[in-house]
Design a protein around this motif. Structure first.
Motif, mmCIF file in Angstrom:
data_model
loop_
_atom_site.group_PDB
_atom_site.id
_atom_site.type_symbol
_atom_site.label_atom_id
_atom_site.label_comp_id
_atom_site.label_asym_id
_atom_site.label_seq_id
_atom_site.Cartn_x
_atom_site.Cartn_y
_atom_site.Cartn_z
ATOM 1 N N GLY A 42 8.631 12.537 -8.415
ATOM 2 C CA GLY A 42 9.247 11.226 -8.302
ATOM 3 C C GLY A 42 8.224 10.112 -8.439
ATOM 4 O O GLY A 42 7.038 10.302 -8.130
ATOM 5 N N PRO A 43 8.651 8.936 -8.892
ATOM 6 C CA PRO A 43 7.727 7.814 -9.099
ATOM 7 C C PRO A 43 6.969 7.402 -7.840
ATOM 8 O O PRO A 43 5.855 6.885 -7.926
ATOM 9 N N ALA A 44 7.562 7.633 -6.661
ATOM 10 C CA ALA A 44 6.909 7.220 -5.417
ATOM 11 C C ALA A 44 5.567 7.921 -5.217
ATOM 12 O O ALA A 44 4.667 7.380 -4.561
ATOM 13 N N ALA A 45 5.422 9.134 -5.803
ATOM 14 C CA ALA A 45 4.169 9.882 -5.654
ATOM 15 C C ALA A 45 3.001 9.153 -6.303
ATOM 16 O O ALA A 45 1.846 9.359 -5.924
ATOM 17 N N LEU A 46 3.300 8.305 -7.290
ATOM 18 C CA LEU A 46 2.236 7.553 -7.960
ATOM 19 C C LEU A 46 1.651 6.467 -7.060
ATOM 20 O O LEU A 46 0.626 5.873 -7.391
ATOM 21 N N PHE A 47 2.319 6.209 -5.945
ATOM 22 C CA PHE A 47 1.813 5.222 -4.998
ATOM 23 C C PHE A 47 1.405 5.878 -3.678
ATOM 24 O O PHE A 47 1.296 5.207 -2.658
ATOM 25 N N SER A 48 1.180 7.193 -3.715
ATOM 26 C CA SER A 48 0.708 7.883 -2.521
ATOM 27 C C SER A 48 -0.697 7.409 -2.182
ATOM 28 O O SER A 48 -1.515 7.164 -3.068
ATOM 29 N N GLY A 49 -0.951 7.256 -0.906
ATOM 30 C CA GLY A 49 -2.263 6.787 -0.480
ATOM 31 C C GLY A 49 -2.451 5.289 -0.620
ATOM 32 O O GLY A 49 -3.591 4.805 -0.560
ATOM 33 N N LEU A 50 -1.352 4.540 -0.793
ATOM 34 C CA LEU A 50 -1.480 3.093 -0.971
ATOM 35 C C LEU A 50 -2.169 2.448 0.226
ATOM 36 O O LEU A 50 -3.110 1.660 0.064
ATOM 37 N N MET A 51 -1.716 2.793 1.432
ATOM 38 C CA MET A 51 -2.292 2.180 2.629
ATOM 39 C C MET A 51 -3.770 2.542 2.770
ATOM 40 O O MET A 51 -4.608 1.680 3.039
ATOM 41 N N ALA A 52 -4.090 3.844 2.577
ATOM 42 C CA ALA A 52 -5.485 4.274 2.699
ATOM 43 C C ALA A 52 -6.355 3.635 1.615
ATOM 44 O O ALA A 52 -7.513 3.293 1.860
ATOM 45 N N THR A 53 -5.784 3.472 0.414
ATOM 46 C CA THR A 53 -6.536 2.851 -0.671
ATOM 47 C C THR A 53 -6.852 1.399 -0.345
ATOM 48 O O THR A 53 -7.986 0.933 -0.536
ATOM 49 N N LEU A 54 -5.853 0.672 0.159
ATOM 50 C CA LEU A 54 -6.076 -0.732 0.521
ATOM 51 C C LEU A 54 -7.034 -0.845 1.706
ATOM 52 O O LEU A 54 -7.878 -1.750 1.742
#
Length: 285
Positions: free
Chosen positions: A156-168
């Motif tokens: 799913g497309p949401a997997a492409l934004f996994s780790g968003l919080m940790a990345t920021l």
């Protein structure tokens, strides 16, 4: 408002993209080793012998040949060329808008760097996820576009934004801390050095110092980010708990040496090249 290639923000984007291309090509092997260290160590059982940077480096060369050290360079380029360009153009635009008539103070410089990184980090996160998976060696992707399609189809497309919080949590403080230390250390240079032919070397040295400090402070967030992106079933809090329970506090500093080397050298080089190119096109960085 119509933009042309002569627009200052476009020039900043192009200068930043060029600087990002040079630094990525040179330091991609360090990023690959860092990712392998983090994913390998977090998969080891407690009490197992630790694997060091040199061991991973030699293993990659032995099993994947010398060019194996540049595995993941395609998604790195896909992320870095537009990402660094976007970062510097956002940084330049914010600086011109808010601090056109004066030099930002330390806290203001940190906000500038963090704000620019937030914009670039969110927009480029899908490619960052693919890049991390390429480097870890657990996925058999052939191309960036193929990997993007595969992730969207299977996870799913949401997997492409996994780790968003940790990345920021990693990138925004890193950029803010880096810009703050870099701008302040540059400002403290004697005028005879900052205006001499050796100014680029002096600025590069300031970048090295700023990069080391910023890398060490944000290392734990980088380990968490890698785990979440390689194992998308984990949430950020779960990844933190897993790393701590399995490996203790030292687990959050796996891959610190290659990451500090790469991030420090990349940032110092990117800023030095960016500032020199901006000066050549008649703009103040």
């Amino acid at each position: 408002m119509e933009l042309s290639l002569a627009h200052p923000a476009i020039k900043a984007f192009m200068c930043g993209s060029f600087s990002g291309t040079c630094s990525t090509l040179l330091f991609q092997p360090l990023d690959l080793v860092k990712t392998r260290l983090q994913t390998l160590q977090c998969g080891m059982k407690p009490g197992s012998n630790r694997v060091g940077m040199v061991t991973v480096l030699l293993s990659v060369v032995r099993t994947e040949k010398l060019l194996g050290l540049w595995k993941g360079v395609s998604p790195s380029f896909a992320r870095t060329i537009p990402g660094v360009g976007l970062y510097f153009s956002t940084y330049y635009s914010l600086k011109q808008h808010f601090f056109q008539d004066r030099t930002p103070m330390a806290f203001e410089a940190a906000l500038l760097g963090g704000g620019a990184r937030t914009v670039a980090g969110i927009l480029m996160l899908p490619v960052t996820v693919i890049k991390t998976r390429f480097e870890c060696g657990k996925y058999s992707y052939v191309s960036v576009t193929g990997a993007l399609r595969s992730v969207c189809r299977t996870e799913g497309p949401a997997a492409l934004f996994s780790g968003l919080m940790a990345t920021l949590l990693r990138d925004v403080p890193f950029s803010g801390i880096y810009v703050m230390f870099y701008s302040q250390s540059k400002a403290s240079l004697p005028k005879e050095i900052s205006t001499s032919p050796s100014a680029p070397l002096a600025n590069f040295s300031c970048g090295i110092l700023a990069g080391i400090l910023a890398s060490l402070i944000t290392q734990p967030a980088d380990v968490v980010k890698t785990q979440v992106q390689v194992n998308p079933q984990l949430r950020t809090a779960e990844a933190v708990r897993y790393i701590y329970m399995e490996h203790g506090l030292q687990g959050f500093f796996r891959g610190a040496v290659p990451r500090a080397l790469r991030r420090t050298m990349m940032a110092a080089m990117a800023w030095t090249v960016y500032e020199q190119m901006m000066a050549r096109v008649g703009l103040k960085a």
